[in-house]
Design an enzyme around this catalytic site. Structure first.
Site, PDB file in Angstrom:
ATOM      1  N   CYS A 141      -5.938   0.269   7.061  1.00 29.63           N
ATOM      2  CA  CYS A 141      -5.956   0.596   6.146  1.00 29.63           C
ATOM      3  C   CYS A 141      -7.052   1.614   5.084  1.00 29.63           C
ATOM      4  O   CYS A 141      -7.127   1.175   5.420  1.00 29.63           O
ATOM      5  CB  CYS A 141      -5.526  -0.688   4.160  1.00 29.63           C
ATOM      6  SG  CYS A 141      -5.283  -0.474   3.050  1.00 29.63           S
ATOM      7  N   ARG A 198       3.260   4.504   6.668  1.00 28.97           N
ATOM      8  CA  ARG A 198       3.428   4.081   8.148  1.00 28.97           C
ATOM      9  C   ARG A 198       4.018   2.709   7.529  1.00 28.97           C
ATOM     10  O   ARG A 198       4.356   2.046   7.987  1.00 28.97           O
ATOM     11  CB  ARG A 198       2.569   3.949   8.409  1.00 28.97           C
ATOM     12  CG  ARG A 198       2.061   5.214   9.268  1.00 28.97           C
ATOM     13  CD  ARG A 198       0.565   5.199   9.713  1.00 28.97           C
ATOM     14  NE  ARG A 198      -0.537   4.431   8.966  1.00 28.97           N
ATOM     15  CZ  ARG A 198      -1.856   4.571   9.247  1.00 28.97           C
ATOM     16  NH1 ARG A 198      -2.461   5.345  10.430  1.00 28.97           N
ATOM     17  NH2 ARG A 198      -2.258   4.672   8.415  1.00 28.97           N
ATOM     18  N   CYS A 201       0.914  -1.253  -0.388  1.00 34.27           N
ATOM     19  CA  CYS A 201      -0.158  -0.421   0.519  1.00 34.27           C
ATOM     20  C   CYS A 201       1.126   1.452   0.000  1.00 34.27           C
ATOM     21  O   CYS A 201       2.634   1.293   0.222  1.00 34.27           O
ATOM     22  CB  CYS A 201      -0.583   0.673   1.346  1.00 34.27           C
ATOM     23  SG  CYS A 201      -2.213   1.299   1.450  1.00 34.27           S
ATOM     24  N   HIS A 208      -1.993  -3.751   5.263  1.00 29.04           N
ATOM     25  CA  HIS A 208      -1.217  -3.828   6.501  1.00 29.04           C
ATOM     26  C   HIS A 208      -3.320  -3.238   7.145  1.00 29.04           C
ATOM     27  O   HIS A 208      -4.092  -2.665   6.892  1.00 29.04           O
ATOM     28  CB  HIS A 208      -0.713  -2.736   6.346  1.00 29.04           C
ATOM     29  CG  HIS A 208      -1.284  -1.003   6.186  1.00 29.04           C
ATOM     30  ND1 HIS A 208      -1.948  -0.258   6.773  1.00 29.04           N
ATOM     31  CD2 HIS A 208      -1.880  -0.867   4.780  1.00 29.04           C
ATOM     32  CE1 HIS A 208      -2.474   1.218   5.982  1.00 29.04           C
ATOM     33  NE2 HIS A 208      -2.252   0.468   4.747  1.00 29.04           N
ATOM     34  N   ASP A 239       0.650   3.827   1.664  1.00 31.70           N
ATOM     35  CA  ASP A 239       0.788   4.634   3.195  1.00 31.70           C
ATOM     36  C   ASP A 239       1.781   5.012   3.747  1.00 31.70           C
ATOM     37  O   ASP A 239       2.513   3.500   3.541  1.00 31.70           O
ATOM     38  CB  ASP A 239      -0.376   3.463   4.164  1.00 31.70           C
ATOM     39  CG  ASP A 239      -0.695   3.793   5.315  1.00 31.70           C
ATOM     40  OD1 ASP A 239       0.403   4.448   6.279  1.00 31.70           O
ATOM     41  OD2 ASP A 239      -1.735   3.694   5.648  1.00 31.70           O
TER      42      ASP A 239
HETATM   43 ZN   LIG Z   1      -3.371   0.860   3.467  1.00 28.94          ZN
END
Ligand SMILES: [Zn+2]
Length: 213
Positions: free
Chosen positions: A101, A46, A42, A98, A44
């Site tokens: 998400c 993090r 992803c 994750h 993302d």
């Molecule tokens: Zn995500």
């Protein structure tokens, strides 16, 4: 100091620290790459692929998008997959989702956005197919996290049927597919699903006509 100027300072510190340990580090890295892993994760912020896997430069070939999705109609993804499998000859493809998400959360909400909504539409359809299971979960966070796991498994299944992957197996390429999940609260990775090339049906290895488009 501006925040982006801080990034250049950190970059110089990082490059110097590498050179102190190994004066030829960047020279060697610049010559070629031979990663063993294609990482599909992803976007993302993090879930930084190298950091969570303890790998360094040259070890992961990376493709990231919102909610770690794979579509055989996505030219960006298909070109990454083709290069990783046919040219770099990676032995492992990792799909890593994750918990928490935002892409999956958005797919389970009423968000309407001209760019984001079409991209997460596939997750909406998968959620619809799994609504009986999901509706039994009362806690909203648990329900979303369950859908996040289902989404990873769905992407592994799509890769299993992907023509580039099928052609690689038909040629005898020893290609593993791993469906992993990253827990933002603990920092730990776990396995949700694996496709081991040693356990594939024999016709996948022997018959090019099993290719699925
Ligand atoms: Zn995500």
């Amino acid at each position: 100091m501006k925040s982006y100027e801080q990034i250049f300072l950190a970059n110089r510190e990082w490059s110097q620290s590498k050179l102190i340990k190994d004066p030829n580090y960047f020279k060697r890295l610049s010559l070629n790459q031979s990663p063993q892993y294609l990482w599909i994760g992803c976007s993302d912020s993090r879930v930084p692929a190298n950091e969570v896997t303890g790998t360094g430069a040259g070890e992961l070939f990376v493709h990231r998008n919102i909610a770690n999705q794979v579509f055989s109609t996505d030219k960006n993804f298909m070109s990454v997959l083709k290069y990783a499998v046919d040219y770099l000859k990676v032995e492992h493809i990792v799909i890593c989702g994750h918990y928490g998400c935002g892409g999956v959360k958005a797919a389970m909400s009423d968000l309407q956005d001209e760019h984001i909504t079409p991209w997460i539409n596939g997750i909406k359809k998968t959620a619809e197919c799994n609504k009986d299971t999901l509706n039994q979960i009362k806690d909203e966070t648990t329900k979303i996290n369950s859908m996040i796991e289902i989404n990873v498994i769905e992407q592994v299944d799509r890769l299993y049927n992907n023509p580039i992957v099928r052609a690689a197996w038909a040629r005898g390429h020893h290609l593993h597919i791993h469906g992993w999940i990253f827990d933002l609260e603990t920092g730990e990775l776990s396995t949700l699903k694996e496709v081991n090339p040693d356990e594939l049906p024999l016709d996948i290895y022997n018959n090019q006509e099993t290719l699925v488009n």
